[in-house]
Design a protein around this motif. Sequence first.
Motif, PDB file in Angstrom:
ATOM      1  N   TYR A  13       0.824  -1.212   0.000  1.00 30.61           N
ATOM      2  CA  TYR A  13       0.000   0.000   0.000  1.00 30.61           C
ATOM      3  C   TYR A  13       0.856   1.260   0.000  1.00 30.61           C
ATOM      4  O   TYR A  13       0.509   2.260  -0.646  1.00 30.61           O
ATOM      5  CB  TYR A  13      -0.939   0.003   1.204  1.00 30.61           C
ATOM      6  N   ILE A  16       1.875   1.919  -3.446  1.00 34.38           N
ATOM      7  CA  ILE A  16       0.770   2.308  -4.330  1.00 34.38           C
ATOM      8  C   ILE A  16       0.351   3.758  -4.097  1.00 34.38           C
ATOM      9  O   ILE A  16      -0.019   4.467  -5.042  1.00 34.38           O
ATOM     10  CB  ILE A  16      -0.432   1.368  -4.116  1.00 34.38           C
ATOM     11  N   ILE A  17       0.416   4.220  -2.845  1.00 33.55           N
ATOM     12  CA  ILE A  17      -0.118   5.539  -2.479  1.00 33.55           C
ATOM     13  C   ILE A  17       0.467   6.678  -3.315  1.00 33.55           C
ATOM     14  O   ILE A  17      -0.299   7.526  -3.817  1.00 33.55           O
ATOM     15  CB  ILE A  17       0.073   5.795  -0.971  1.00 33.55           C
ATOM     16  N   GLY A  19       1.707   6.805  -6.391  1.00 35.24           N
ATOM     17  CA  GLY A  19       1.145   6.758  -7.733  1.00 35.24           C
ATOM     18  C   GLY A  19      -0.334   7.098  -7.745  1.00 35.24           C
ATOM     19  O   GLY A  19      -0.821   7.793  -8.645  1.00 35.24           O
ATOM     20  N   PHE A  20      -1.058   6.607  -6.735  1.00 32.21           N
ATOM     21  CA  PHE A  20      -2.487   6.895  -6.661  1.00 32.21           C
ATOM     22  C   PHE A  20      -2.735   8.389  -6.461  1.00 32.21           C
ATOM     23  O   PHE A  20      -3.670   8.956  -7.037  1.00 32.21           O
ATOM     24  CB  PHE A  20      -3.115   6.105  -5.515  1.00 32.21           C
ATOM     25  N   MET A  21      -1.900   9.037  -5.645  1.00 30.63           N
ATOM     26  CA  MET A  21      -2.050  10.474  -5.403  1.00 30.63           C
ATOM     27  C   MET A  21      -1.810  11.268  -6.684  1.00 30.63           C
ATOM     28  O   MET A  21      -2.545  12.227  -6.981  1.00 30.63           O
ATOM     29  CB  MET A  21      -1.083  10.925  -4.309  1.00 30.63           C
ATOM     30  N   MET A  23      -2.268  10.146  -9.745  1.00 30.12           N
ATOM     31  CA  MET A  23      -3.424   9.900 -10.604  1.00 30.12           C
ATOM     32  C   MET A  23      -4.643  10.674 -10.131  1.00 30.12           C
ATOM     33  O   MET A  23      -5.427  11.175 -10.941  1.00 30.12           O
ATOM     34  CB  MET A  23      -3.736   8.403 -10.643  1.00 30.12           C
ATOM     35  N   ALA A  24      -4.811  10.800  -8.817  1.00 27.94           N
ATOM     36  CA  ALA A  24      -5.948  11.542  -8.277  1.00 27.94           C
ATOM     37  C   ALA A  24      -5.904  13.000  -8.704  1.00 27.94           C
ATOM     38  O   ALA A  24      -6.932  13.596  -9.043  1.00 27.94           O
ATOM     39  CB  ALA A  24      -5.965  11.435  -6.750  1.00 27.94           C
ATOM     40  N   PHE A  28      -7.982  11.650 -12.111  1.00 22.01           N
ATOM     41  CA  PHE A  28      -9.338  11.548 -11.579  1.00 22.01           C
ATOM     42  C   PHE A  28     -10.000  12.915 -11.399  1.00 22.01           C
ATOM     43  O   PHE A  28     -11.164  13.097 -11.760  1.00 22.01           O
ATOM     44  CB  PHE A  28      -9.330  10.777 -10.254  1.00 22.01           C
ATOM     45  N   TYR A  29      -9.265  13.875 -10.841  1.00 25.64           N
ATOM     46  CA  TYR A  29      -9.850  15.207 -10.631  1.00 25.64           C
ATOM     47  C   TYR A  29     -10.241  15.879 -11.957  1.00 25.64           C
ATOM     48  O   TYR A  29     -11.359  16.397 -12.072  1.00 25.64           O
ATOM     49  CB  TYR A  29      -8.888  16.093  -9.843  1.00 25.64           C
TER      50      TYR A  29
END
Length: 297
Positions: A13, A16-17, A19-21, A23-24, A28-29
């Motif tokens: 996790y 992953i965090i 990269g996810f941030m 992408m967010a 995503f935004y």
Amino acid sequence: MSKLNRNRLRFAYLMIIPGFMLMAVFVFYPILYGLPLAFTNYSVVDEMKWVGWKNFDRAFKDPIFIKSIWNSLIYLIVVPIIQLISILMAILVNNRLRGVQFFRVAYFVPVVTSMVAAAIAWRWMFQGNGILNYLLQSAGLIGKPISYLAEADVALFAIMCVTVWKGLGYYMMIYLAGLQSIPSEMQEAARIDGAGRAKVIWYITIPLLKPFVLLCSLISMMSAIRVFDEVYVMTAPLPGAPFNATMTSAVYTYEKAFRDFDFGYAAALGLIVSLIVMVISIIMFKYGRKGGMSYYG
């Protein structure tokens, strides 16, 4: 769950965090922000008003947008071409040949080359006095120079050549990784049973590469429908020329957004294209599952 597994899960996790941030913030935004714009007349200069489905109704009555969608679908021709050649290239460089490292690097050079620089170079090659016409005339294949980017019948296919050239090395490396993950025992057993090299490739190698074929085909399909750089650079200063023969959905959406400042309409166009990509992706996933994906499941 053991302490070791919990630590591994926690570490996963943590990886992953970040990269996810990213992408967010950058994926995503913008998507969530752009969805409501598709139902407005937002244009920066005027007051934003809710127009409902008018942008979508306008899109399906817009002949240039319909043309751009058709051109983007035609552009999908590059997908099987790139995948087939990339697989053959991967099989070639997967052999223990003298100087094979040089070929791997050489095939990958176009991938790291700037698309703008590559498009400018190819644009010069496709000119009436370019090197392509010189070579073809010297070989006696054509009688007079062809203006590849000025003729509506061939312009889009000329640009496709740039996409194929640019993408071969990228997909070759993915297929090369797939080939090296295939157990050598299976191929050796087939050879012992009397199968020739062609049969080993067709009945052993290709079926086991199906997960990689699906992945590469999906990526290639999305890139083909959203093709922008090569079209925009090679047809400048009139993107989509001649006569919108090379106008793709991404180029037309960009023109509406940043030339006409019609951001609401551009958002609607982008949403329509995204839905088309999603439908094609679902179809490809279903076909891929039927093609033997369960072997890796």
